[in-house]
Scaffold this active site. Structure first.
Site, PDB file in Angstrom:
ATOM      1  N   GLY A  10      10.143  31.918 -35.897  1.00  0.00           N
ATOM      2  CA  GLY A  10       9.173  32.934 -35.506  1.00  0.00           C
ATOM      3  C   GLY A  10       8.564  33.741 -36.624  1.00  0.00           C
ATOM      4  O   GLY A  10       8.360  34.942 -36.472  1.00  0.00           O
ATOM      5  N   TYR A  21       4.297  54.265 -35.132  1.00  0.00           N
ATOM      6  CA  TYR A  21       5.735  53.988 -35.256  1.00  0.00           C
ATOM      7  C   TYR A  21       6.526  54.587 -34.099  1.00  0.00           C
ATOM      8  O   TYR A  21       7.494  53.994 -33.620  1.00  0.00           O
ATOM      9  CB  TYR A  21       6.281  54.474 -36.616  1.00  0.00           C
ATOM     10  N   CYS A  49      12.706  62.020 -52.683  1.00  0.00           N
ATOM     11  CA  CYS A  49      14.145  62.162 -52.945  1.00  0.00           C
ATOM     12  C   CYS A  49      14.908  61.113 -52.123  1.00  0.00           C
ATOM     13  O   CYS A  49      14.310  60.275 -51.470  1.00  0.00           O
ATOM     14  CB  CYS A  49      14.621  63.584 -52.613  1.00  0.00           C
ATOM     15  N   ALA A  55      11.389  30.546 -29.298  1.00  0.00           N
ATOM     16  CA  ALA A  55      12.749  30.679 -29.831  1.00  0.00           C
ATOM     17  C   ALA A  55      13.811  30.755 -28.733  1.00  0.00           C
ATOM     18  O   ALA A  55      14.843  30.079 -28.816  1.00  0.00           O
ATOM     19  CB  ALA A  55      12.821  31.913 -30.723  1.00  0.00           C
ATOM     20  N   ASP A 111      13.118  45.783 -36.007  1.00  0.00           N
ATOM     21  CA  ASP A 111      13.787  46.195 -34.767  1.00  0.00           C
ATOM     22  C   ASP A 111      15.295  45.980 -34.912  1.00  0.00           C
ATOM     23  O   ASP A 111      15.766  45.425 -35.910  1.00  0.00           O
ATOM     24  CB  ASP A 111      13.205  45.440 -33.550  1.00  0.00           C
ATOM     25  N   CYS A 156      12.152  68.427 -49.957  1.00  0.00           N
ATOM     26  CA  CYS A 156      10.901  68.390 -50.731  1.00  0.00           C
ATOM     27  C   CYS A 156       9.713  68.975 -49.966  1.00  0.00           C
ATOM     28  O   CYS A 156       8.656  69.188 -50.561  1.00  0.00           O
ATOM     29  CB  CYS A 156      10.540  66.956 -51.101  1.00  0.00           C
ATOM     30  N   HIS A 164      12.825  43.815 -44.588  1.00  0.00           N
ATOM     31  CA  HIS A 164      11.680  44.731 -44.495  1.00  0.00           C
ATOM     32  C   HIS A 164      12.074  46.098 -43.941  1.00  0.00           C
ATOM     33  O   HIS A 164      11.216  46.854 -43.479  1.00  0.00           O
ATOM     34  CB  HIS A 164      10.561  44.116 -43.641  1.00  0.00           C
ATOM     35  N   CYS A 198      10.410  66.388 -45.076  1.00  0.00           N
ATOM     36  CA  CYS A 198      11.679  66.354 -45.802  1.00  0.00           C
ATOM     37  C   CYS A 198      12.240  67.771 -45.930  1.00  0.00           C
ATOM     38  O   CYS A 198      11.536  68.672 -46.398  1.00  0.00           O
ATOM     39  CB  CYS A 198      11.480  65.745 -47.188  1.00  0.00           C
TER      40      CYS A 198
HETATM   41  P1  NAD Z   1       3.857  37.574 -37.448  1.00  0.00           P
HETATM   42  O1  NAD Z   1       3.427  38.525 -36.407  1.00  0.00           O
HETATM   43  O2  NAD Z   1       2.994  37.365 -38.613  1.00  0.00           O
HETATM   44  O3  NAD Z   1       4.055  36.123 -36.819  1.00  0.00           O
HETATM   45  C1  NAD Z   1       4.823  35.843 -35.723  1.00  0.00           C
HETATM   46  C2  NAD Z   1       5.143  34.354 -35.718  1.00  0.00           C
HETATM   47  O4  NAD Z   1       5.960  34.104 -34.594  1.00  0.00           O
HETATM   48  C3  NAD Z   1       3.921  33.440 -35.597  1.00  0.00           C
HETATM   49  O5  NAD Z   1       4.050  32.381 -36.528  1.00  0.00           O
HETATM   50  C4  NAD Z   1       4.013  32.906 -34.168  1.00  0.00           C
HETATM   51  O6  NAD Z   1       3.506  31.587 -34.051  1.00  0.00           O
HETATM   52  C5  NAD Z   1       5.497  32.942 -33.915  1.00  0.00           C
HETATM   53  N1  NAD Z   1       5.905  33.107 -32.522  1.00  0.00           N
HETATM   54  C6  NAD Z   1       5.243  33.764 -31.529  1.00  0.00           C
HETATM   55  N2  NAD Z   1       5.964  33.721 -30.407  1.00  0.00           N
HETATM   56  C7  NAD Z   1       7.102  33.042 -30.682  1.00  0.00           C
HETATM   57  C8  NAD Z   1       8.245  32.680 -29.931  1.00  0.00           C
HETATM   58  N3  NAD Z   1       8.363  33.037 -28.644  1.00  0.00           N
HETATM   59  N4  NAD Z   1       9.227  31.978 -30.540  1.00  0.00           N
HETATM   60  C9  NAD Z   1       9.110  31.620 -31.842  1.00  0.00           C
HETATM   61  N5  NAD Z   1       8.058  31.929 -32.601  1.00  0.00           N
HETATM   62  C10 NAD Z   1       7.065  32.633 -32.029  1.00  0.00           C
HETATM   63  O7  NAD Z   1       5.319  37.993 -37.874  1.00  0.00           O
HETATM   64  P2  NAD Z   1       6.086  37.879 -39.260  1.00  0.00           P
HETATM   65  O8  NAD Z   1       5.877  36.528 -39.870  1.00  0.00           O
HETATM   66  O9  NAD Z   1       7.455  38.319 -38.958  1.00  0.00           O
HETATM   67  O10 NAD Z   1       5.406  38.938 -40.255  1.00  0.00           O
HETATM   68  C11 NAD Z   1       4.867  40.145 -39.846  1.00  0.00           C
HETATM   69  C12 NAD Z   1       5.493  41.392 -40.435  1.00  0.00           C
HETATM   70  O11 NAD Z   1       5.498  42.336 -39.396  1.00  0.00           O
HETATM   71  C13 NAD Z   1       6.920  41.289 -40.863  1.00  0.00           C
HETATM   72  O12 NAD Z   1       7.037  42.024 -42.031  1.00  0.00           O
HETATM   73  C14 NAD Z   1       7.724  42.003 -39.776  1.00  0.00           C
HETATM   74  O13 NAD Z   1       8.685  42.854 -40.354  1.00  0.00           O
HETATM   75  C15 NAD Z   1       6.739  42.894 -39.105  1.00  0.00           C
HETATM   76  N6  NAD Z   1       6.908  42.952 -37.640  1.00  0.00           N
HETATM   77  C16 NAD Z   1       8.141  43.154 -37.105  1.00  0.00           C
HETATM   78  C17 NAD Z   1       8.314  43.199 -35.737  1.00  0.00           C
HETATM   79  C18 NAD Z   1       9.697  43.408 -35.177  1.00  0.00           C
HETATM   80  O14 NAD Z   1      10.538  44.003 -35.839  1.00  0.00           O
HETATM   81  N7  NAD Z   1       9.988  42.931 -33.971  1.00  0.00           N
HETATM   82  C19 NAD Z   1       7.224  43.034 -34.890  1.00  0.00           C
HETATM   83  C20 NAD Z   1       5.965  42.847 -35.461  1.00  0.00           C
HETATM   84  C21 NAD Z   1       5.826  42.794 -36.847  1.00  0.00           C
HETATM   85 ZN    ZN Z   2      12.670  64.611 -50.126  1.00  0.00          ZN
END
Ligand code: NAD
Ligand code: ZN
Length: 262
Positions: free
Chosen positions: A191, A60, A130, A235, A97, A152, A119, A149
């Site tokens: 995405g 993380y 807590c 996207a 993010d 805790c 999420h 914490c």
């Molecule tokens: P995922 O990693 O499972 O899938 C990503 C999707 O994005 C795929 O379907 C892929 O084909 C598509 N993709 C890839 N490049 C793209 C682009 N340039 N434009 C449009 N689409 C594109 O992600 P998910 O479905 O969001 O699920 C994964 C979990 O992981 C979620 O819970 C999410 O919160 C977490 N996550 C978050 C982040 C972040 O916050 N940036 C990054 C990674 C994972």
């Molecule tokens: Zn606590």
């Protein structure tokens, strides 16, 4: 009948990791998704945290650092334009993010009440026992340690929803309230692999009674059969043009009613 204007429309946007891919943040299932040969789907769990909190915190910490160094891309900005232009709007993002919230269109950012981070937020650190929570940059962000914490004295965790955990009820309530408030004229899903049932359910409920369901994803997903229009592209390339088209010519101008994606 005149084409509905974007300024009269209810718009629901659902995003996943793919919208941040072009900002340099790896998706879980795409290239670069593995961290030190480990599967994020196994690291982002309560079980992984319990067995090795230091390892999970290291992951993380690196992700926080990567996100701090990233910038919103054209798709994040187009979402803000949609929010500013549509009659009624809600963004539901699975992303932890902060790029949706940092994006600016015409000097405006997305109002927090228009954005549900279903999420959680990677910059939140919280206690699982807590109600202690903080968004302060912690010692744990700079050194290999597990934050504790202050009340805790147990390990604090990142404020995200891990695989297998339930969604935050207040945030679910905000999505439900938007869906109960009437049909979305347009639902755009960007995405996400759409592997979580609630994502598909919300998207499909949004489009009930004749609304558009647009999917922007280079790949097909379980949602694809429900889409009235599928844009198989990135996207940042696809969304700005679509929003420009809708704001100039109204929603009916889209070829979507004729070209059903699948
Ligand atoms: P995922 O990693 O499972 O899938 C990503 C999707 O994005 C795929 O379907 C892929 O084909 C598509 N993709 C890839 N490049 C793209 C682009 N340039 N434009 C449009 N689409 C594109 O992600 P998910 O479905 O969001 O699920 C994964 C979990 O992981 C979620 O819970 C999410 O919160 C977490 N996550 C978050 C982040 C972040 O916050 N940036 C990054 C990674 C994972
Ligand atoms: Zn606590």
């Amino acid at each position: 009948m005149a084409d509905p204007k974007l300024s009269d429309a209810r718009v629901l946007v659902i995003t996943g990791a793919g919208i941040s891919a072009e900002s340099g943040i790896a998706t879980f299932r795409g290239p670069g998704g593995y961290w030190r040969k480990m599967d994020p789907a196994k690291l982002a769990t309560e079980a992984a945290f319990r067995s090795d909190p230091a390892l999970v915190w290291e992951w993380y910490r690196e992700r926080r650092e990567q996100i701090r160094g990233a910038c919103p891309n054209a798709a994040h900005i187009a979402v803000v334009e949609l929010a500013a232009t549509a009659g009624d709007f809600l963004l539901v993002t699975q992303n932890v993010d902060d790029l949706h919230l940092r994006a600016k269109w015409n000097g405006r950012a997305l109002a927090p009440e228009l954005c549900v981070q279903i999420h959680g937020d990677i910059f939140v650190t919280r206690c699982s026992r807590c109600d202690y929570r903080t968004t302060k940059r912690l010692h744990a962000d700079d050194a290999a340690s597990v934050p504790v914490c202050p009340r805790c004295e147990i390990a604090l965790r990142p404020g995200v929803v891990w695989f297998g955990e339930s969604l935050p009820p207040n945030e679910v309530q905000r999505v439900e309230a938007f869906l109960d408030g009437g049909r979305a004229d347009v639902t755009i899903v960007i995405g996400t692999t759409a592997l979580f049932g609630y994502i598909v359910e919300w998207a499909v409920r949004g489009r009930r009674a004749g609304g558009e369901l647009v999917e922007i994803n280079p790949e097909e997903t379980p949602l694809s059969p429900h889409a009235t229009r599928a844009i198989r592209g990135a996207a940042a390339a696809a969304l700005p043009g679509l929003v420009a088209e809708w704001s100039h010519s109204g929603l009916g101008s889209s070829p979507s009613r004729h070209s059903v994606g699948g």
